[in-house]
Design an enzyme around this catalytic site. Structure first.
Site, PDB file in Angstrom:
ATOM      1  N   HIS A  66     -30.319 -61.281 -10.983  1.00 26.91           N
ATOM      2  CA  HIS A  66     -28.986 -61.392 -10.392  1.00 26.91           C
ATOM      3  C   HIS A  66     -28.825 -62.792  -9.784  1.00 26.91           C
ATOM      4  O   HIS A  66     -29.710 -63.256  -9.060  1.00 26.91           O
ATOM      5  CB  HIS A  66     -28.798 -60.321  -9.313  1.00 26.91           C
ATOM      6  CG  HIS A  66     -27.410 -60.332  -8.771  1.00 26.91           C
ATOM      7  ND1 HIS A  66     -26.326 -59.850  -9.486  1.00 26.91           N
ATOM      8  CD2 HIS A  66     -26.906 -60.822  -7.611  1.00 26.91           C
ATOM      9  CE1 HIS A  66     -25.234 -60.033  -8.775  1.00 26.91           C
ATOM     10  NE2 HIS A  66     -25.554 -60.612  -7.646  1.00 26.91           N
ATOM     11  N   LEU A  99     -23.609 -50.892 -16.714  1.00 28.67           N
ATOM     12  CA  LEU A  99     -24.600 -50.119 -15.961  1.00 28.67           C
ATOM     13  C   LEU A  99     -25.336 -49.198 -16.931  1.00 28.67           C
ATOM     14  O   LEU A  99     -24.739 -48.672 -17.872  1.00 28.67           O
ATOM     15  CB  LEU A  99     -23.911 -49.284 -14.879  1.00 28.67           C
ATOM     16  CG  LEU A  99     -23.365 -50.047 -13.679  1.00 28.67           C
ATOM     17  CD1 LEU A  99     -22.608 -49.108 -12.752  1.00 28.67           C
ATOM     18  CD2 LEU A  99     -24.487 -50.756 -12.921  1.00 28.67           C
ATOM     19  N   GLY A 115     -27.018 -65.540 -23.364  1.00 27.53           N
ATOM     20  CA  GLY A 115     -28.442 -65.340 -23.607  1.00 27.53           C
ATOM     21  C   GLY A 115     -29.351 -66.494 -23.226  1.00 27.53           C
ATOM     22  O   GLY A 115     -30.440 -66.641 -23.783  1.00 27.53           O
ATOM     23  N   SER A 116     -28.932 -67.303 -22.231  1.00 32.29           N
ATOM     24  CA  SER A 116     -29.825 -68.407 -21.846  1.00 32.29           C
ATOM     25  C   SER A 116     -31.103 -67.865 -21.185  1.00 32.29           C
ATOM     26  O   SER A 116     -32.184 -68.451 -21.335  1.00 32.29           O
ATOM     27  CB  SER A 116     -29.116 -69.399 -20.927  1.00 32.29           C
ATOM     28  OG  SER A 116     -28.876 -68.844 -19.662  1.00 32.29           O
ATOM     29  N   ASN A 117     -30.983 -66.747 -20.479  1.00 31.61           N
ATOM     30  CA  ASN A 117     -32.201 -66.152 -19.900  1.00 31.61           C
ATOM     31  C   ASN A 117     -33.098 -65.583 -20.984  1.00 31.61           C
ATOM     32  O   ASN A 117     -34.319 -65.702 -20.909  1.00 31.61           O
ATOM     33  CB  ASN A 117     -31.841 -65.088 -18.863  1.00 31.61           C
ATOM     34  CG  ASN A 117     -31.500 -65.710 -17.533  1.00 31.61           C
ATOM     35  OD1 ASN A 117     -32.392 -66.149 -16.805  1.00 31.61           O
ATOM     36  ND2 ASN A 117     -30.220 -65.804 -17.229  1.00 31.61           N
ATOM     37  N   MET A 122     -24.137 -56.671 -18.983  1.00 33.65           N
ATOM     38  CA  MET A 122     -23.045 -56.481 -18.026  1.00 33.65           C
ATOM     39  C   MET A 122     -22.536 -55.042 -17.929  1.00 33.65           C
ATOM     40  O   MET A 122     -21.456 -54.810 -17.411  1.00 33.65           O
ATOM     41  CB  MET A 122     -21.904 -57.453 -18.339  1.00 33.65           C
ATOM     42  CG  MET A 122     -22.310 -58.889 -18.081  1.00 33.65           C
ATOM     43  SD  MET A 122     -23.055 -59.128 -16.438  1.00 33.65           S
ATOM     44  CE  MET A 122     -22.912 -60.895 -16.219  1.00 33.65           C
ATOM     45  N   ASN A 158     -33.998 -56.520 -13.545  1.00 35.14           N
ATOM     46  CA  ASN A 158     -32.730 -57.240 -13.716  1.00 35.14           C
ATOM     47  C   ASN A 158     -32.810 -58.562 -12.975  1.00 35.14           C
ATOM     48  O   ASN A 158     -33.552 -58.693 -12.004  1.00 35.14           O
ATOM     49  CB  ASN A 158     -31.582 -56.393 -13.138  1.00 35.14           C
ATOM     50  CG  ASN A 158     -30.230 -57.061 -13.316  1.00 35.14           C
ATOM     51  OD1 ASN A 158     -29.932 -57.602 -14.380  1.00 35.14           O
ATOM     52  ND2 ASN A 158     -29.409 -57.045 -12.280  1.00 35.14           N
TER      53      ASN A 158
HETATM   54  C1  GAR Z   1     -27.084 -64.800 -15.540  1.00 35.23           C
HETATM   55  O1  GAR Z   1     -26.702 -65.759 -14.573  1.00 35.23           O
HETATM   56  C2  GAR Z   1     -27.455 -63.504 -14.871  1.00 35.23           C
HETATM   57  O2  GAR Z   1     -28.069 -63.672 -13.625  1.00 35.23           O
HETATM   58  C3  GAR Z   1     -26.108 -62.854 -14.732  1.00 35.23           C
HETATM   59  O3  GAR Z   1     -25.463 -63.133 -15.929  1.00 35.23           O
HETATM   60  C4  GAR Z   1     -25.887 -64.413 -16.407  1.00 35.23           C
HETATM   61  C5  GAR Z   1     -26.226 -64.292 -17.864  1.00 35.23           C
HETATM   62  O4  GAR Z   1     -26.470 -65.537 -18.416  1.00 35.23           O
HETATM   63  N1  GAR Z   1     -26.222 -61.449 -14.489  1.00 35.23           N
HETATM   64  C6  GAR Z   1     -25.437 -60.786 -13.651  1.00 35.23           C
HETATM   65  O5  GAR Z   1     -24.519 -61.310 -13.047  1.00 35.23           O
HETATM   66  C7  GAR Z   1     -25.752 -59.318 -13.505  1.00 35.23           C
HETATM   67  N2  GAR Z   1     -25.057 -58.762 -12.394  1.00 35.23           N
HETATM   68  P1  GAR Z   1     -27.222 -65.667 -19.813  1.00 35.23           P
HETATM   69  O6  GAR Z   1     -26.488 -64.757 -20.795  1.00 35.23           O
HETATM   70  O7  GAR Z   1     -27.040 -67.110 -20.188  1.00 35.23           O
HETATM   71  O8  GAR Z   1     -28.648 -65.282 -19.619  1.00 35.23           O
END
Ligand code: GAR
Length: 201
Positions: free
Chosen positions: A110, A93, A12-14, A91, A108
């Site tokens: 990526h 669909l 969940g850093s995003n 993660m 989304n």
């Molecule tokens: C992020 O790097 C995001 O771009 C990727 O998962 C990570 C989640 O990090 N998403 C994908 O690869 C989707 N295909 P987070 O949980 O720290 O936000």
């Protein structure tokens, strides 16, 4: 008012970057009102709770079919009057019902320059391939895998002495910078979609 639901499966850093941006700058008329996870252990849920954002979690395994799981998501979105779904490391669909109902209202992020290195290991796949430039893509979600119209992209170089760890760090820094901006542009009604082409007004 744009009610935002963030979907996250893990760290969940995003999500955190979005919360921090909301606190500091706001998303115009947009607000994160719900964080959903398919994974009850996701650290993203803790981040939401810490910030007093409503959470919801259930998994496909707790439903009889994928259709029932999707219906439960659909119901949750309606109950919370969600206008925009922001996938942030979600993660799984999404099912066709949700994609159709929320068409052009699901985004989304990526960790690669689409259409290269789709899927769940974008950073590692690009690194292992040996590309010299990779980056981050924010896009609308359609029925395909990482295939919807591209809203924003930012490239970064992979240098000779980079490791997978330094590339990951650089990618995440770019993600945390551009994703909140994309959400803000959406909430401000500045994202114009014509066919596959996106203009930011
Ligand atoms: C992020 O790097 C995001 O771009 C990727 O998962 C990570 C989640 O990090 N998403 C994908 O690869 C989707 N295909 P987070 O949980 O720290 O936000």
């Amino acid at each position: 008012m744009t009610n935002i639901a963030v979907f996250a499966s893990g760290f969940g850093s995003n999500l955190q970057a979005l919360i921090d941006y909301q606190k500091k700058h706001g998303f115009g008329n947009g607000k994160i009102v719900l964080v959903f996870s398919n994974n009850a252990e996701a650290f993203a849920l803790k981040r939401a709770k810490r910030n007093k954002i409503k959470t919801c979690t259930f998994s496909p395994q707790s439903h009889n079919s994928r259709k029932e799981y999707d219906d439960a998501i659909d119901f949750m979105l309606a109950q919370n009057n969600i206008d925009l779904i922001v996938l942030a490391g979600y993660m799984l669909l999404l099912g066709p019902t949700i994609i159709n109902k929320y068409r052009n209202r699901i985004i989304n992020i990526h960790p690669a320059l689409l259409p290269s290195f789709k899927g769940t290991h974008g950073i590692r796949d690009a690194f292992d391939y040996g590309v010299k430039v990779t980056g981050v893509t924010v896009h609308f979600v359609d029925e395909g895998l990482d295939s919807g119209p591209i809203i924003m992209q930012e490239a970064l170089s992979i240098k000779q002495d980079d490791t997978i760890e330094t590339v990951e760090e650089n990618i995440h820094a770019v993600e945390h910078k551009i994703y909140p901006l994309a959400v803000k542009y959406f909430c401000e009604g500045r994202i114009l979609l014509k066919g596959r082409k996106v203009k930011i007004l």
